[in-house]
Design a protein around this motif. Structure first.
Motif, PDB file in Angstrom:
ATOM      1  N   SER A  83      -4.074   3.730  -1.231  1.00 12.99           N
ATOM      2  CA  SER A  83      -2.846   3.957  -0.461  1.00 12.99           C
ATOM      3  C   SER A  83      -2.108   2.661  -0.161  1.00 12.99           C
ATOM      4  O   SER A  83      -0.886   2.655   0.030  1.00 12.99           O
ATOM      5  N   GLY A  86       0.492   2.036  -2.767  1.00  9.74           N
ATOM      6  CA  GLY A  86       1.705   2.823  -2.542  1.00  9.74           C
ATOM      7  C   GLY A  86       2.582   2.225  -1.467  1.00  9.74           C
ATOM      8  O   GLY A  86       3.821   2.169  -1.608  1.00  9.74           O
ATOM      9  N   ARG A  89       4.410  -0.902  -2.811  1.00 15.67           N
ATOM     10  CA  ARG A  89       5.517  -0.577  -3.717  1.00 15.67           C
ATOM     11  C   ARG A  89       6.780  -0.188  -2.953  1.00 15.67           C
ATOM     12  O   ARG A  89       7.900  -0.350  -3.450  1.00 15.67           O
ATOM     13  N   LYS A  90       6.613   0.318  -1.740  1.00 13.98           N
ATOM     14  CA  LYS A  90       7.765   0.741  -0.948  1.00 13.98           C
ATOM     15  C   LYS A  90       8.382  -0.400  -0.143  1.00 13.98           C
ATOM     16  O   LYS A  90       9.463  -0.231   0.457  1.00 13.98           O
TER      17      LYS A  90
END
Length: 859
Positions: A83, A86, A89-90
């Motif tokens: 996680s 993720g 990446r944001k």
């Protein structure tokens, strides 16, 4: 200008006699410059490597080191959930992000269970193939791994072990053994740091190295256009929180550079230290050369003084010759230093670390340091002979060559030498009597320096007595030729003393280190015999922890009386005096460890420390924190809860094995640390039933056949390993000392060569009255042998004294046995005689070729 012309004329007139002194300067400067160029090149190479392999920002799991190579107590690398990838990446400013998994706590073997790890001690790295790796590695054969049955290997490892596509290899980690076939071979696009690198696909790497899916050890982040690394670091840290380590490319490279740089600095300063020893030896060669040249030119200098040359002009003339010698020798040395650096790079290539000459780095400071050092040392060494030349009076033109000895100076020298030697002996005595190692080390250093200088100064006084004794033992068997060789060695005690002192320095260090090394091995062997009560020690030489499967395989071996597990972890201690000690080491073992290692206790019994909620501390720790039997210590175990442990034993702090260890039981550790976080065994001890040691030894090796990362050693094996390790270190040091010994041998050659020139007329007369060429050569060889033996005798005696004193300091650390390695000492002494013979070959040959009539006619 007249002074310079005279100096140039004399320099070229005696260029053959200057050659060996120039070689000494050349070798010393070359070693210094070679060391600097080599280490600068290594730094450049690693800087490029770290710059190429570091992503703009790297996110690491909590607990990872700055270099990312930390392995947790469970034998696995610290990881973070997928996680995090993720979330990264944001984050603002992220162009791309990629999860990676790698571990250095692995062993890779071929189909025959033979290790594929580097023999140089460089790491073995297994990770997933990713875009960041693709920047620095190029697939040259086959393809990247796809699927659990494929693995890719670096080209250097494949070449070294003759690996081909389709061959099966095994990756052994704390999780277990994963087998796969080679699907591809990749070559380094930057310098290979010597590591063996293997690539799996991401899913396979997660399972093989960590035993979990959807976890990563790192996340490599690439910045979007216009976003700085520092800004990206802030954005990523804000997106994922404070539980992870976020570093910029510069921070990652700096951490790696610091890690490597500390090793390179140690290597550089050690090598420069040996170069300094060679310079010190070279000083004696230069002093001898100029002293003999001045003596041979006494009449010439006297004539110069008679026709108006001042003392300062004569002095400057000799110093100008030394300056020319220093400049020529240093210039050649700087060039040779680059060659030495390239040679060292090739040598490193043989160990697996391929350093490219494209990265050869010659900083401007390197030739400057080499030139300044070589010239300054040469001129300073020539100062005393130059000063002596300036004292030559015009009346010397009426005497034969060879300045008379200054009796007053000889007495002053002897007194100073005796005082320095006595002060050095007092320093060594105080070192041996010291109660603390730190205090004793200071006295030891002072004693070594003063005794060395004292022996150098007193050398001429010792030469008269020692050479007579050596002559009576070694030379008298050769009849009149031997007696003449003895008298030639005694003719100029100052020259003999200086020549012998050059050899003395190198051999003193050899003897000292030999005594220290032998004493360490003997002490450790005695300690093993006295303290270790188990038959076998099983552990990984690469530092991997013992897997539960391997431990079970050991316990299943027939013929074993007991098996003891040994774990190591950290905890935060809160002691009775209210102090909190963070990350303090604590050892957890089975109760049988009290029998496997016989640790001396000051109070209580060690066996009681393995009772529930109990522990032991060592004596110094107990005194520092006011701990007695029955005291309670709060122990917050790493990855576990806090325990209140009762102190049941206080062990001696003088132990050699497990010095300073504090023990508790594995059962107590299990009570406060979850099974999933429990540290793996550091090593395992096994004790065979009476009379079954040989069978158990064979069975243990057989049981661990599928676990090649672990070695089974009995006490004999363990002692041999210790001896081999110390032996390898000593051999490396001896190799570095060889430079100083080579320079010392050049000094003997130069002394004899100049001595032959000085005695040209005398040699002619001896030949005229019947001395054969063979006898003449033998006389010169015997003179060389006795000078070499004189230097060896002083050096070995002095070195053994240093070594014995150093052992007394080691005794404060529990290494109580003093052992003199007589075979080594005797071998070096005999070898010195052969060194003397070798050094005399060319001077003896030249003396034998002299024309008798021309020699007699020589002024």
């Amino acid at each position: 200008m007249t002074v310079m012309k005279t100096s140039m004329r004399n320099f070229y007139a005696h260029k053959g006699r200057m050659a060996l002194s120039a070689v000494a300067v050349l070798l010393s400067v070359a070693f210094v410059c070679g060391t600097l160029v080599f280490t600068d090149t290594m730094n450049t190479t690693f800087d490029k490597l770290f710059a190429a392999t570091s992503s703009d920002v790297t996110v690491s799991a909590k607990g990872a080191s700055d270099t990312g190579e930390t392995t947790a107590d469970n034998g696995k690398p610290p990881v973070m959930p997928a996680s995090v990838l993720g979330a990264v990446r944001k984050a603002d400013g992220v162009k791309s992000a990629e999860g990676t998994v790698f571990s250095t706590s692995v062993t890779v073997v071929d189909a025959d269970k033979d290790s594929l790890s580097p023999s140089s001690g460089a790491p073995t790295i297994v990770g997933n193939w990713n875009a960041n790796e693709a920047r620095t590695m190029k697939i040259t054969d086959g393809a990247a791994p796809q699927g659990s049955d494929q693995v890719m290997v670096d080209e250097d490892t494949a070449d070294k072990h003759h690996l081909k596509l389709g061959e099966e290899i095994g990756v052994i980690s704390a999780v277990g053994t994963h087998t796969a076939k080679i699907s591809g071979i990749a070559a380094f696009q930057v310098t290979n740091p010597g590591a063996a690198i293997f690539y799996l696909d991401t899913a396979t790497a997660q399972k093989a190295l960590v035993g979990e899916s959807n976890v990563y050890t790192n996340v490599n982040v690439t910045a979007a256009s216009g976003v700085s690394d520092a800004q990206l670091q802030k954005n990523v840290a804000a997106a994922i929180g404070a539980d992870y380590k976020v570093q910029t490319a510069k921070e990652t490279a700096d951490a790696n550079r610091q890690d490597v740089g500390s090793f390179l600095d140690v290597m550089k300063y050690a090598m420069l230290g040996f170069a300094g020893i060679a310079f010190l030896v070279g000083i004696f060669l230069i002093i001898n050369t100029f002293s003999m040249l001045v003596a041979q030119r006494t009449r010439e200098i006297g004539l110069m003084r008679a026709i108006g040359s001042s003392r300062k002009q004569v002095n400057r003339s000799v110093l100008a010759e030394a300056l020319l010698l220093g400049v020529v020798g240093s210039l050649l040395g700087v060039g040779a230093g680059v060659g030495i650096a390239v040679g060292l790079m090739k040598l490193m290539g043989m160990t697996g670390m391929n350093l490219s000459t494209d990265d050869l780095t010659v900083a401007w400071t390197t030739p400057v340091v080499g030139m300044v050092l070589g010239v300054v040392v040469t001129v300073l060494a020539a100062y005393l002979p130059a000063r002596r030349a300036g004292k030559v009076s015009p009346m010397a033109a009426l005497r034969d060559a060879g300045a008379p000895a200054d009796a007053k100076a000889g007495v002053v020298r002897a007194v100073i030498g005796l005082l320095l030697t006595g002060a050095g002996g007092a320093g060594l005595y105080l070192a041996s009597a010291a109660d603390k190692a730190a205090e004793g080390s200071l006295w030891l250093g002072l004693g070594v320096v003063l005794s060395l200088i004292g022996f150098v100064v007193i050398g001429p006084l010792l030469a008269g007595a020692v050479v007579r004794v050596l002559g009576a033992i070694v030379l008298r068997a050769f009849g009149p030729v031997g007696r003449m060789a003895e008298r030639n060695a005694l003719r100029n005690p100052r020259r003999t003393g200086a020549t012998g002192a050059a050899l003395m320095i190198g051999l003193a260090l050899v003897a000292c280190l030999s005594v220290v090394g032998s004493s360490m091995v003997a002490s450790a062997t005695e300690e093993l015999d006295k303290s270790v009560g188990t038959d076998f020690i099983i552990q990984s030489d690469s530092g991997q922890r013992m897997t539960p499967q391997a431990v079970q395989a050991i316990k299943a071996v027939p013929g074993l009386e007991r098996v003891t597990e040994y774990k190591w972890t950290q905890a935060d201690f809160t002691t009775p005096d209210g102090k909190t000690l963070d990350e303090t080491a604590i050892t957890a073992a089975d109760p049988t460890y009290a029998s496997d290692l016989r640790v001396e206790t000051v109070s209580g019994k060690l066996a009681d420390a393995y009772r529930p909620d109990s522990m032991s501390v060592h004596e110094e720790f107990a005194k520092d924190h006011k701990i007695t039997l029955g005291s309670k210590i709060s122990v917050a175990f790493k990855d576990g809860s806090t325990a209140r442990l009762t102190v049941r034993a206080v062990t001696s702090s003088d132990a050699v094995i497990d010095k300073g260890a504090m023990y508790t039981s594995i059962d107590t550790l299990k009570k406060y640390v979850p099974a999933a976080k429990l540290p793996l065994d550091q090593l395992v001890f096994a004790t065979a039933k009476d009379g079954q040691q040989d069978a158990a030894y064979t069975s243990l090796k057989s049981a661990l056949h599928d676990y090649p990362q672990y070695s089974v050693r009995d006490q004999t094996d363990y002692k041999q390993q210790l001896k081999d390790q110390i032996g390898q270190l000593l051999n490396l040091i001896y190799g570095l000392l060889a430079l100083a010994i080579i320079v010392a041998v050049l000094g003997v050659v130069n002394t004899l060569a100049l001595s032959v020139v000085e005695r040209t007329r005398e040699i002619g007369l001896m030949r005229a009255i019947g001395l054969s060429r063979r006898q003449l050569r033998r006389m010169i060889r015997m003179e060389s042998v006795v000078i070499a033996l004189f230097g060896a005798l002083l050096g070995l005696g002095l070195g053994m004294g240093w070594g014995a004193t150093a052992q007394q300091l080691l005794a404060l650390q529990g290494l109580n046995v003093l052992e003199i390695p007589w075979p080594t000492i005797i071998g070096v002494f005999i070898g010195s005689a052969f060194v003397g013979l070798f050094a005399a070959l060319i001077p003896a040959f030249r003396a034998g070729r002299m024309n008798v009539l021309n020699a007699i006619a020589t002024e």
